[in-house]
Scaffold this motif. Sequence first.
Motif, PDB file in Angstrom:
ATOM      1  N   ASN A   1       0.163  -5.123  -0.285  1.00  0.00           N
ATOM      2  CA  ASN A   1      -0.994  -4.755  -1.096  1.00  0.00           C
ATOM      3  C   ASN A   1      -0.578  -3.902  -2.287  1.00  0.00           C
ATOM      4  O   ASN A   1      -1.022  -4.116  -3.423  1.00  0.00           O
ATOM      5  CB  ASN A   1      -2.014  -3.985  -0.251  1.00  0.00           C
TER       6      ASN A   1
ATOM      7  N   SER B   1     -10.787  -9.655   0.641  1.00  0.00           N
ATOM      8  CA  SER B   1     -10.278  -8.492   1.364  1.00  0.00           C
ATOM      9  C   SER B   1      -9.319  -8.911   2.455  1.00  0.00           C
ATOM     10  O   SER B   1      -9.517  -9.938   3.103  1.00  0.00           O
ATOM     11  CB  SER B   1     -11.468  -7.739   1.996  1.00  0.00           C
TER      12      SER B   1
ATOM     13  N   SER C   1      -8.969  -3.247  -0.568  1.00  0.00           N
ATOM     14  CA  SER C   1      -7.685  -3.183   0.124  1.00  0.00           C
ATOM     15  C   SER C   1      -6.635  -2.408  -0.657  1.00  0.00           C
ATOM     16  O   SER C   1      -6.108  -2.878  -1.658  1.00  0.00           O
ATOM     17  CB  SER C   1      -7.150  -4.573   0.500  1.00  0.00           C
TER      18      SER C   1
END
Length: 398
Positions: free
Chosen positions: A52, A291, A325
């Motif tokens: 991420n 997400s 996220s």
Amino acid sequence: MATYENRNYRLGDSLDFQNFSEVRAIAKRRLPKGIFEYIDRGTEDERALTSNRVGFDRVKIRPSVLKGDATPRSTSVNLFGVEYVSPIVVTPTAFAGLVRYRGEIELAQAAADFGIPYCAATEAISSVEEIAEASSAPVWFQLYIWDKEELSYELMDRAWSKGARTLVLTADTAVMPKREFNHRNGFDIPFRFSTKNVFDVARHPGWALGVLGRYFATTGLPNFANYPPEYRTNLLKRGGGPSLNLMPNLNWGHVRRVRDHWKGNLIVKGLLRTEDAIAARDIGAEGIVVSNHGGRMFDSAVSPIEVLREIAETVGNDVTILADSSVQRGSDVFKLIASGANAVLVGRSMLYGTAAAGRKGAMQMMQILTDEIGLTMDLSGCRSVAEIEEKMLHRGTY
């Protein structure tokens, strides 16, 4: 039109943090290890957390310069017919009431005062009724479908009766993830006491007395307040009857039935594939959340910023697109909006702010993120959120 610059509520003196990393460090000091790691960490080898951040870092911004004019810059956005001062939404989080006494209520009040949406969670320590009644603005509500589906509809009706008009249905949690650190820390449900975690709580007397002690003195050991009374057990799994679990075979049929039942805006959360976004749209959802659950569910899941543009190009004219996220900076929010999101959900930073100083700490974190969004817009040549576009990004390679 409400804007960040003209909102009515203003903070007094700033608290002792200026960014995500600093408020995270404060929360880490104040919270017992099990609670902090439940919020902070991911699942399995935590590679999704890393990817991420790498996903954000590999996307750079190509600023457009010499575009100053007399038009005031505004971070405001319109979501489902309501004007908010910033393109951030407080995401639903379980156990927010354990970072601070009545933490969900303080966080909801902060969001209402600041002028952004707050989404109450199914697995909250405070009930949706308590949160809605304490907030000066309508709250959103997040729903997990239980294995006794009819009880989920009763919970939706409770949220509706308290003014919730936007429902966020979480779709990526049909099974529970493998969070090994939770098990080691005794932070499973039920909580497990050990010499190690009892000593850890004792080393955090502010939390032990100010949070856990206050619950004991008022309502008793915390429980999931949204569960029906006959299924409501405390965090030691004591004081209730049979268990109530998440729907194990969750599918689009459940989403369709929720759509038929819920009269307000429906958002489907936890999508990472274009065909799932299309399915949500075709069922009648007004919004989706791209997400991977903050890297907390499936460790091999793709990061949202890698797939957001593709999804937005397919369904962006038909639904409101949210994303989340591992957001830490306002520039992360800018990158998600440029990739096709209308607004961005934030979680960890809000919980850390609440742990640091309750309502005031949460508001300061909202202000920091909004300031950073505005600064990124100023440096990129944008006067409004609508001017943030994909062409402003440069996508590198790993």
